[in-house]
Design a protein around this motif. Structure first.
Motif, PDB file in Angstrom:
ATOM      1  N   ALA A 101       0.826  -1.207   0.000  1.00 25.13           N
ATOM      2  CA  ALA A 101       0.000   0.000   0.000  1.00 25.13           C
ATOM      3  C   ALA A 101       0.858   1.254   0.000  1.00 25.13           C
ATOM      4  CB  ALA A 101      -0.932  -0.008   1.210  1.00 25.13           C
ATOM      5  N   ALA A 102       1.918   1.245   0.802  1.00 21.45           N
ATOM      6  CA  ALA A 102       2.793   2.415   0.905  1.00 21.45           C
ATOM      7  C   ALA A 102       3.516   2.690  -0.409  1.00 21.45           C
ATOM      8  CB  ALA A 102       3.793   2.213   2.037  1.00 21.45           C
ATOM      9  N   HIS A 103       4.116   1.663  -0.997  1.00 19.96           N
ATOM     10  CA  HIS A 103       4.882   1.877  -2.224  1.00 19.96           C
ATOM     11  C   HIS A 103       3.980   2.272  -3.387  1.00 19.96           C
ATOM     12  CE1 HIS A 103       8.769   0.814  -0.651  1.00 19.96           C
ATOM     13  NE2 HIS A 103       8.321  -0.347  -0.199  1.00 19.96           N
TER      14      HIS A 103
ATOM     15  N   TRP B 183       4.220   4.568   8.859  1.00 21.86           N
ATOM     16  CA  TRP B 183       4.930   4.969   7.641  1.00 21.86           C
ATOM     17  C   TRP B 183       4.601   6.415   7.281  1.00 21.86           C
ATOM     18  CZ3 TRP B 183       3.013   6.196   2.664  1.00 21.86           C
ATOM     19  CH2 TRP B 183       3.998   6.285   1.662  1.00 21.86           C
ATOM     20  N   VAL B 184       3.343   6.790   7.375  1.00 21.06           N
ATOM     21  CA  VAL B 184       2.939   8.162   7.048  1.00 21.06           C
ATOM     22  C   VAL B 184       3.555   9.153   8.030  1.00 21.06           C
ATOM     23  CG1 VAL B 184       0.978   9.741   6.903  1.00 21.06           C
ATOM     24  CG2 VAL B 184       0.830   7.473   5.865  1.00 21.06           C
ATOM     25  N   ALA B 185       3.659   8.780   9.299  1.00 23.72           N
ATOM     26  CA  ALA B 185       4.294   9.647  10.289  1.00 23.72           C
ATOM     27  C   ALA B 185       5.768   9.876   9.936  1.00 23.72           C
ATOM     28  CB  ALA B 185       4.167   9.043  11.680  1.00 23.72           C
ATOM     29  N   LEU B 186       6.450   8.833   9.493  1.00 26.71           N
ATOM     30  CA  LEU B 186       7.840   8.988   9.060  1.00 26.71           C
ATOM     31  C   LEU B 186       7.922   9.859   7.813  1.00 26.71           C
ATOM     32  CD1 LEU B 186       9.088   5.305   9.498  1.00 26.71           C
ATOM     33  CD2 LEU B 186       9.823   7.282  10.852  1.00 26.71           C
ATOM     34  N   ARG B 187       6.963   9.708   6.939  1.00 27.59           N
ATOM     35  CA  ARG B 187       6.945  10.467   5.684  1.00 27.59           C
ATOM     36  C   ARG B 187       6.822  11.965   5.949  1.00 27.59           C
ATOM     37  NH1 ARG B 187       6.270   9.063   0.511  1.00 27.59           N
ATOM     38  NH2 ARG B 187       5.275  10.513  -0.935  1.00 27.59           N
ATOM     39  N   ALA B 188       6.154  12.336   7.020  1.00 28.70           N
ATOM     40  CA  ALA B 188       5.937  13.754   7.335  1.00 28.70           C
ATOM     41  C   ALA B 188       7.245  14.483   7.619  1.00 28.70           C
ATOM     42  CB  ALA B 188       4.992  13.878   8.536  1.00 28.70           C
TER      43      ALA B 188
ATOM     44  N   MET C 299      11.191   2.057   5.696  1.00 28.79           N
ATOM     45  CA  MET C 299      11.689   2.508   6.995  1.00 28.79           C
ATOM     46  C   MET C 299      11.955   4.002   7.024  1.00 28.79           C
ATOM     47  SD  MET C 299      11.877   0.207   9.377  1.00 28.79           S
ATOM     48  CE  MET C 299      13.088   0.925  10.476  1.00 28.79           C
ATOM     49  N   LEU C 300      12.127   4.602   5.861  1.00 28.48           N
ATOM     50  CA  LEU C 300      12.366   6.038   5.769  1.00 28.48           C
ATOM     51  C   LEU C 300      11.077   6.830   5.566  1.00 28.48           C
ATOM     52  CD1 LEU C 300      15.522   5.958   3.451  1.00 28.48           C
ATOM     53  CD2 LEU C 300      15.461   6.428   5.919  1.00 28.48           C
ATOM     54  N   GLY C 301       9.960   6.127   5.416  1.00 22.93           N
ATOM     55  CA  GLY C 301       8.704   6.816   5.135  1.00 22.93           C
ATOM     56  C   GLY C 301       8.570   7.213   3.680  1.00 22.93           C
ATOM     57  N   LEU C 302       9.260   6.492   2.798  1.00 24.92           N
ATOM     58  CA  LEU C 302       9.246   6.798   1.378  1.00 24.92           C
ATOM     59  C   LEU C 302       8.785   5.584   0.574  1.00 24.92           C
ATOM     60  CD1 LEU C 302      12.728   8.578   1.151  1.00 24.92           C
ATOM     61  CD2 LEU C 302      10.482   9.701   1.137  1.00 24.92           C
ATOM     62  N   GLY C 303       8.449   5.834  -0.686  1.00 22.89           N
ATOM     63  CA  GLY C 303       8.245   4.745  -1.618  1.00 22.89           C
ATOM     64  C   GLY C 303       9.559   4.437  -2.299  1.00 22.89           C
ATOM     65  N   VAL C 304       9.695   3.233  -2.829  1.00 23.54           N
ATOM     66  CA  VAL C 304      10.959   2.852  -3.449  1.00 23.54           C
ATOM     67  C   VAL C 304      11.235   3.682  -4.696  1.00 23.54           C
ATOM     68  CG1 VAL C 304      10.041   1.013  -4.931  1.00 23.54           C
ATOM     69  CG2 VAL C 304      12.376   0.852  -4.032  1.00 23.54           C
ATOM     70  N   THR C 305      10.197   4.153  -5.377  1.00 22.08           N
ATOM     71  CA  THR C 305      10.399   4.997  -6.557  1.00 22.08           C
ATOM     72  C   THR C 305      10.905   6.379  -6.165  1.00 22.08           C
ATOM     73  OG1 THR C 305       8.028   5.542  -6.479  1.00 22.08           O
ATOM     74  CG2 THR C 305       8.717   3.796  -7.999  1.00 22.08           C
ATOM     75  N   GLU C 306      10.751   6.761  -4.904  1.00 21.83           N
ATOM     76  CA  GLU C 306      11.285   8.024  -4.403  1.00 21.83           C
ATOM     77  C   GLU C 306      12.692   7.855  -3.830  1.00 21.83           C
ATOM     78  OE1 GLU C 306       7.135  10.034  -2.782  1.00 21.83           O
ATOM     79  OE2 GLU C 306       8.147   8.517  -1.555  1.00 21.83           O
ATOM     80  N   ALA C 307      12.882   6.796  -3.042  1.00 18.37           N
ATOM     81  CA  ALA C 307      14.145   6.605  -2.331  1.00 18.37           C
ATOM     82  C   ALA C 307      15.249   6.072  -3.226  1.00 18.37           C
ATOM     83  CB  ALA C 307      13.935   5.654  -1.155  1.00 18.37           C
ATOM     84  N   ASP C 308      14.905   5.227  -4.194  1.00 21.86           N
ATOM     85  CA  ASP C 308      15.919   4.571  -5.027  1.00 21.86           C
ATOM     86  C   ASP C 308      15.350   4.337  -6.422  1.00 21.86           C
ATOM     87  OD1 ASP C 308      18.214   3.331  -5.815  1.00 21.86           O
ATOM     88  OD2 ASP C 308      18.131   1.695  -4.366  1.00 21.86           O
ATOM     89  N   PRO C 309      15.107   5.415  -7.167  1.00 24.12           N
ATOM     90  CA  PRO C 309      14.356   5.302  -8.418  1.00 24.12           C
ATOM     91  C   PRO C 309      15.049   4.506  -9.516  1.00 24.12           C
ATOM     92  CG  PRO C 309      15.233   7.520  -8.150  1.00 24.12           C
ATOM     93  CD  PRO C 309      15.449   6.814  -6.852  1.00 24.12           C
ATOM     94  N   GLU C 310      16.356   4.295  -9.408  1.00 17.11           N
ATOM     95  CA  GLU C 310      17.078   3.553 -10.441  1.00 17.11           C
ATOM     96  C   GLU C 310      17.226   2.068 -10.105  1.00 17.11           C
ATOM     97  OE1 GLU C 310      17.821   5.018 -13.260  1.00 17.11           O
ATOM     98  OE2 GLU C 310      16.985   6.880 -12.450  1.00 17.11           O
TER      99      GLU C 310
END
Length: 209
Positions: free
Chosen positions: A20-22, A47-52, A178-189
């Protein structure tokens, strides 16, 4: 009206919240997205709290209603958002039946194993009983071995359609979460981001239709 996607699986630990998060993060790059956390473990809420803590990333709305409030929450959010992702509780057939009834599509995360496949049958039956289309998302697929092919063959024999090529057992998914991000944001390549993008592409084709 927005498109409601319920992510459901009777077996715990299948990766519902992570999926759901990703998906939510990737969809939010171009759409108004809301997440509904109906799982008592509240993993998606964490996860959303970390994302903030991050700036400059796409916003994602969150609500965490109790079981009987879920349908009304979904109806309200679909009027103000383009996509609503619902993280359902495991082992809660009655609550899930009500939630699936309000969804446009049911996604069932499935780790490629016999026990996970057998556990998914309950959720797939619920979706069918409520007249809702369902797709299986293979999750945490091992990099080697024939297990994926065996599970895909079993799904095909039962007339169950997978969504996209599936997601590998890659650390990039867990790290981004764990960072509150989606993988396409944290490591897009990364390969993980490519797998998520392929899954999203298949999902968007369903949403268009």
């Amino acid at each position: 009206m927005g498109f409601v996607i319920a992510i459901a699986q009777q077996k715990g630990g299948a990766g519902k919240s992570t999926l759901a998060a990703h998906l939510g993060a990737a969809l939010a790059a171009g759409r108004r997205v809301a997440l509904v956390d109906a799982d008592p473990q509240a993993t998606l809420s964490h996860w959303v709290a970390l994302r903030a803590r991050h700036g400059g990333i796409a916003p994602v709305a969150l609500e965490a209603p109790s079981g009987w409030r879920v349908p009304a929450t979904l109806d309200r959010l679909r009027r103000s958002h383009e996509v609503v992702l619902l993280d359902t509780p495991p082992h809660a057939e009655t609550d899930n039946r009500v939630a699936l009834r309000a969804a446009d599509l049911v996604l069932v995360p499935l780790q490629p194993s016999g026990p996970d496949l057998w556990a998914s049958e309950t959720t797939l039956r619920l979706a069918e009983a409520e007249g809702r289309p369902a797709r299986v998302v293979l999750n945490r697929v091992p990099a080697r071995g024939r297990l994926k092919q065996v599970v895909l063959a079993e799904l095909a024999s039962r007339g169950i359609a997978p969504l996209g090529p599936g997601l590998g057992n890659r650390s990039a998914f867990a790290t981004a979460f764990m960072l509150g991000l989606g993988v396409t944001e944290a490591d897009p390549e990364s390969l993980a981001a490519q797998e998520l993008a392929a899954t999203l592409s298949a999902l968007e084709q369903i949403m268009k239709n």
